[in-house]
Enzyme design. Structure first.
Site, mmCIF file in Angstrom:
data_model
loop_
_atom_site.group_PDB
_atom_site.id
_atom_site.type_symbol
_atom_site.label_atom_id
_atom_site.label_comp_id
_atom_site.label_asym_id
_atom_site.label_seq_id
_atom_site.Cartn_x
_atom_site.Cartn_y
_atom_site.Cartn_z
ATOM 1 N N HIS A 1 0.243 15.700 19.445
ATOM 2 C CA HIS A 1 0.777 14.700 18.523
ATOM 3 C C HIS A 1 0.648 13.345 19.216
ATOM 4 C CE1 HIS A 1 3.499 17.337 15.718
ATOM 5 N NE2 HIS A 1 2.222 17.681 15.673
ATOM 6 N N GLU B 1 2.892 11.332 20.531
ATOM 7 C CA GLU B 1 3.717 11.200 21.743
ATOM 8 C C GLU B 1 3.231 12.120 22.862
ATOM 9 O OE1 GLU B 1 4.538 11.822 18.627
ATOM 10 O OE2 GLU B 1 6.546 11.109 18.120
ATOM 11 N N SER C 1 8.423 8.638 13.139
ATOM 12 C CA SER C 1 9.608 9.335 13.666
ATOM 13 C C SER C 1 9.207 10.646 14.341
ATOM 14 C CB SER C 1 10.562 9.592 12.500
ATOM 15 O OG SER C 1 11.780 10.127 12.943
ATOM 16 N N CYS D 1 8.729 14.345 15.747
ATOM 17 C CA CYS D 1 9.062 15.720 15.386
ATOM 18 C C CYS D 1 9.857 16.367 16.517
ATOM 19 C CB CYS D 1 7.778 16.512 15.120
ATOM 20 S SG CYS D 1 6.933 17.079 16.620
ATOM 21 N N CYS E 1 7.964 16.610 19.953
ATOM 22 C CA CYS E 1 7.828 15.335 20.654
ATOM 23 C C CYS E 1 9.189 14.812 21.104
ATOM 24 C CB CYS E 1 7.093 14.336 19.768
ATOM 25 S SG CYS E 1 5.385 14.871 19.450
HETATM 26 ZN ZN LIG Z 1 5.372 15.484 17.253
#
Ligand SMILES: [Zn+2]
Ligand SMILES: [Ca+2]
Ligand SMILES: [Ca+2]
Ligand SMILES: [Zn+2]
Lengths: 156, 156
Positions: free
Chosen positions: A56, A58, A83, A85, A88
């Site tokens: 992802h 991050e 935002s 998940c 992350c």
């Molecule tokens: Zn994530």
């Protein structure tokens, strides 16, 4: 003070969009020591580009940074266009990153409350560019997006 | 019923140990459909081998599995030799994996309570081999281990 990090995060998101991927980007910015804040890692979601379910924005930024000492994480801010998940957010907690700046949480609301409950400072910028890019992608490729958050596609 | 998954997870942990890496392994086992349960992903921590801060046992198994449909995760069990950290627990929550089987939680206690609070079934085997391998590694390479969990090394 948050301009550098979010600009780098957004540039990564846009790059991913241009490649046909999920347009979420992130940057890890170190602000410890005596110097200016500096980007130590940056990246974007690579579900499409690398067939990866764990890259992802991050986590890609953390991977790009490589192995860092605990004190670097503890004096850094994670910037992300969307935002975070649970995975992350969990990575942020693992490395005790004390501050997270989020481009927007309109297209997806992640684990902001969990982060706050563990003492992480969470700032939401409600950034128009981040919102528009993500909304466009979800309209264009809903299957990839829902897969990215482990959801079945919604038929509504 | 949990033998296959934990054997594969442990074999991955042992492989990592033999390579000089953090000896934590994992396996994702699909038990949906009509056939026998089957391993759809396996892996081990790759902090040392790949200079990666995000490839833990569980995330490495997810990465090895590649892109899966939501229903595959929802009919799978994650096996891991050690109690999952916040990042890996978050990945389990992201993909709605309903069950986690943990080799041991003596050397490290992860986010078992968070998982349970979100409805995940968590089973701890208290496996002697898993405990012994991890304990040996922590004795031999405490710096790498504490880095892996974002901690400063303890001088006690
Ligand atoms: Zn994530
Ligand atoms: Ca400073
Ligand atoms: Ca079955
Ligand atoms: Zn982990």
């Amino acid at each position: 003070m948050d301009r550098l990090g979010m600009e780098v995060a957004y540039a990564n998101a846009k790059k991913s969009y241009d490649e046909g991927g999920v347009p979420i980007g992130a940057a890890l910015v170190y602000h410890g020591g005596d110097g200016e804040p500096r980007v130590v890692g940056e990246g974007h979601n690579a579900r499409v580009q690398k067939n990866s379910p764990i890259l992802h924005g991050e986590t890609a930024a953390l991977e790009n940074a490589g192995r860092l000492k605990p004190d670097v994480y503890r004096n850094s801010t994670m910037y992300t266009t969307l935002s975070p998940c649970s995975m992350c957010a969990g990575a942020i907690l693992l490395y005790k990153i004390p501050r997270v700046v989020i481009g927007e949480n309109v297209n997806f609301v992640g684990e902001e409350e969990l982060l706050r409950s563990r003492g992480v400072e969470v700032v939401v910028l409600n950034d128009e560019e981040c919102k528009a890019l993500m909304a466009q992608y979800i309209r264009e490729k809903p299957e990839d997006w829902y897969e990215d958050i482990g959801e079945k596609i919604r038929k509504d």
